[in-house]
Write a protein that holds these residues in place. Structure first.
Motif, short mmCIF file in Angstrom:
data_model
loop_
_atom_site.label_atom_id
_atom_site.label_comp_id
_atom_site.label_asym_id
_atom_site.label_seq_id
_atom_site.Cartn_x
_atom_site.Cartn_y
_atom_site.Cartn_z
N LYS A 199 0.83 -1.21 0.00
CA LYS A 199 0.00 0.00 0.00
C LYS A 199 0.86 1.26 0.00
O LYS A 199 0.56 2.23 -0.70
CB LYS A 199 -0.93 0.00 1.22
CG LYS A 199 -2.04 -1.00 1.15
CD LYS A 199 -2.87 -0.96 2.42
CE LYS A 199 -3.97 -2.00 2.41
NZ LYS A 199 -4.75 -1.96 3.67
N ASP A 200 1.94 1.25 0.81
CA ASP A 200 2.88 2.38 0.81
C ASP A 200 3.45 2.60 -0.58
O ASP A 200 3.52 3.73 -1.07
CB ASP A 200 4.05 2.11 1.77
CG ASP A 200 3.72 2.35 3.22
OD1 ASP A 200 2.64 2.87 3.53
OD2 ASP A 200 4.58 2.01 4.06
N LEU A 201 3.88 1.52 -1.20
CA LEU A 201 4.51 1.59 -2.51
C LEU A 201 3.52 2.06 -3.57
O LEU A 201 3.86 2.87 -4.44
CB LEU A 201 5.08 0.23 -2.88
CG LEU A 201 6.07 0.16 -4.02
CD1 LEU A 201 7.16 1.21 -3.91
CD2 LEU A 201 6.68 -1.23 -4.08
N TYR A 202 2.29 1.59 -3.49
CA TYR A 202 1.26 2.00 -4.44
C TYR A 202 1.01 3.51 -4.31
O TYR A 202 0.95 4.24 -5.30
CB TYR A 202 -0.01 1.20 -4.21
CG TYR A 202 -1.09 1.41 -5.24
CD1 TYR A 202 -0.93 0.94 -6.54
CD2 TYR A 202 -2.28 2.04 -4.91
CE1 TYR A 202 -1.93 1.12 -7.49
CE2 TYR A 202 -3.28 2.21 -5.85
CZ TYR A 202 -3.10 1.75 -7.13
OH TYR A 202 -4.10 1.94 -8.07
N TYR A 203 0.88 3.96 -3.07
CA TYR A 203 0.72 5.39 -2.81
C TYR A 203 1.90 6.17 -3.39
O TYR A 203 1.73 7.19 -4.06
CB TYR A 203 0.62 5.63 -1.30
CG TYR A 203 0.65 7.09 -0.90
CD1 TYR A 203 -0.52 7.84 -0.83
CD2 TYR A 203 1.85 7.73 -0.56
CE1 TYR A 203 -0.50 9.17 -0.45
CE2 TYR A 203 1.88 9.05 -0.19
CZ TYR A 203 0.70 9.77 -0.13
OH TYR A 203 0.73 11.09 0.24
N ALA A 204 3.12 5.66 -3.12
CA ALA A 204 4.32 6.35 -3.58
C ALA A 204 4.36 6.44 -5.10
O ALA A 204 4.64 7.51 -5.66
CB ALA A 204 5.57 5.62 -3.06
N GLU A 205 4.09 5.33 -5.77
CA GLU A 205 4.15 5.34 -7.24
C GLU A 205 3.11 6.29 -7.82
O GLU A 205 3.39 7.00 -8.79
CB GLU A 205 3.96 3.92 -7.81
CG GLU A 205 5.06 2.94 -7.45
CD GLU A 205 6.39 3.17 -8.15
OE1 GLU A 205 6.64 4.25 -8.73
OE2 GLU A 205 7.21 2.24 -8.12
N LYS A 206 1.91 6.32 -7.25
CA LYS A 206 0.88 7.24 -7.74
C LYS A 206 1.30 8.70 -7.51
O LYS A 206 1.08 9.56 -8.36
CB LYS A 206 -0.46 6.96 -7.05
CG LYS A 206 -1.03 5.57 -7.30
CD LYS A 206 -1.69 5.45 -8.62
CE LYS A 206 -3.13 5.84 -8.47
NZ LYS A 206 -3.92 5.55 -9.66
N LYS A 207 1.91 8.96 -6.37
CA LYS A 207 2.36 10.31 -6.04
C LYS A 207 3.51 10.73 -6.97
O LYS A 207 3.56 11.86 -7.46
CB LYS A 207 2.80 10.34 -4.58
CG LYS A 207 3.04 11.68 -4.02
CD LYS A 207 1.81 12.22 -3.35
CE LYS A 207 2.15 13.53 -2.70
NZ LYS A 207 1.36 13.86 -1.58
N ILE A 208 4.42 9.80 -7.23
CA ILE A 208 5.53 10.06 -8.14
C ILE A 208 4.98 10.36 -9.54
O ILE A 208 5.45 11.27 -10.22
CB ILE A 208 6.51 8.86 -8.16
CG1 ILE A 208 7.21 8.73 -6.80
CG2 ILE A 208 7.52 8.99 -9.29
CD1 ILE A 208 7.88 7.38 -6.58
N LEU A 209 3.99 9.60 -9.93
CA LEU A 209 3.37 9.76 -11.25
C LEU A 209 2.81 11.18 -11.43
O LEU A 209 2.92 11.76 -12.50
CB LEU A 209 2.27 8.71 -11.43
CG LEU A 209 1.72 8.48 -12.81
CD1 LEU A 209 2.82 8.14 -13.80
CD2 LEU A 209 0.69 7.36 -12.77
N LYS A 210 2.26 11.74 -10.36
CA LYS A 210 1.73 13.11 -10.43
C LYS A 210 2.84 14.15 -10.46
O LYS A 210 2.66 15.24 -11.00
CB LYS A 210 0.84 13.38 -9.21
CG LYS A 210 -0.47 12.65 -9.24
CD LYS A 210 -1.29 12.98 -8.00
CE LYS A 210 -2.56 12.17 -7.96
NZ LYS A 210 -3.33 12.41 -6.73
N THR A 211 3.99 13.83 -9.88
CA THR A 211 5.08 14.79 -9.76
C THR A 211 5.95 14.88 -11.01
O THR A 211 6.46 15.95 -11.35
CB THR A 211 5.96 14.42 -8.54
OG1 THR A 211 5.14 14.38 -7.37
CG2 THR A 211 7.09 15.40 -8.33
N LEU A 212 6.12 13.77 -11.70
CA LEU A 212 7.06 13.71 -12.83
C LEU A 212 6.78 14.72 -13.95
O LEU A 212 7.73 15.31 -14.48
CB LEU A 212 7.15 12.29 -13.38
CG LEU A 212 7.94 11.35 -12.47
CD1 LEU A 212 7.71 9.90 -12.88
CD2 LEU A 212 9.41 11.69 -12.50
N PRO A 213 5.53 14.96 -14.35
CA PRO A 213 5.31 15.97 -15.40
C PRO A 213 5.80 17.36 -15.00
O PRO A 213 6.32 18.11 -15.83
CB PRO A 213 3.79 15.96 -15.61
CG PRO A 213 3.37 14.59 -15.17
CD PRO A 213 4.29 14.25 -14.01
#
Length: 162
Positions: A16-30
């Motif tokens: 769950k931590d990792l899923y949250y992290a990947e989704k958050k990273i996905l929003k930040t990268l652009p």
């Protein structure tokens, strides 16, 4: 009374931590891709965004394999790492060292991801369902190690002077 939380529970919480992290990273990268000064650094962030989309999909497959809903849990670790990256973006906007700072921040994210995936692989080895999902994590660790090496090369090639 003692809680009955076992390794499987710890694995799912990490997932769950990792899923949250990947989704958050996905929003930040652009935002990082747009802020980068060089096309090379911008392209690297765009590539990472596409890889992260695939990572989110693979994590959703793992949740499905475990019969759990794909749901994130707030992860203060990744929030802090991303906040540091935002600070670099704010403090170095327009400065020659911006790209180097952004690449350094991205490397911190990669280290977090490598550590988290590696930990989940270790936990998975101890669980009887590991054989169904292990390959997904091995793929992620390999991808992150490759990304880490690419980030190291990119960081040393940014044109910031001392």
């Amino acid at each position: 009374m003692k809680s009955e939380k076992g390794l499987e529970t710890l694995f799912v919480e990490g997932l769950k931590d990792l899923y949250y992290a990947e989704k958050k990273i996905l929003k930040t990268l652009p935002k990082l891709a747009k802020a980068a000064e060089s096309e090379q650094v911008s392209a690297a962030f765009e590539k990472h965004r596409m890889e992260t989309e695939r990572q989110v999909e693979r994590l959703e497959q793992v949740f499905e394999q475990l019969g759990k809903p794909a749901r994130g849990k707030t992860c203060p670790a990744i929030d802090g790492i991303l906040e540091e990256g935002s600070e670099v973006l704010e403090e170095y906007k327009g400065a020659p060292a911006l790209d180097a700072g952004l690449v350094g921040a991205a490397q911190a994210v990669e280290h977090y991801e490598i550590a988290r995936y590696g930990t989940l692989i270790g936990f998975g080895h101890r669980c009887d369902w590991y054989h169904r999902i292990g390959w997904l994590f091995y793929m992620e660790v390999g991808l992150h190690r490759y990304s880490h090496r690419s980030t190291m090369r990119l960081r040393t090639s940014t044109g910031a002077a001392c």
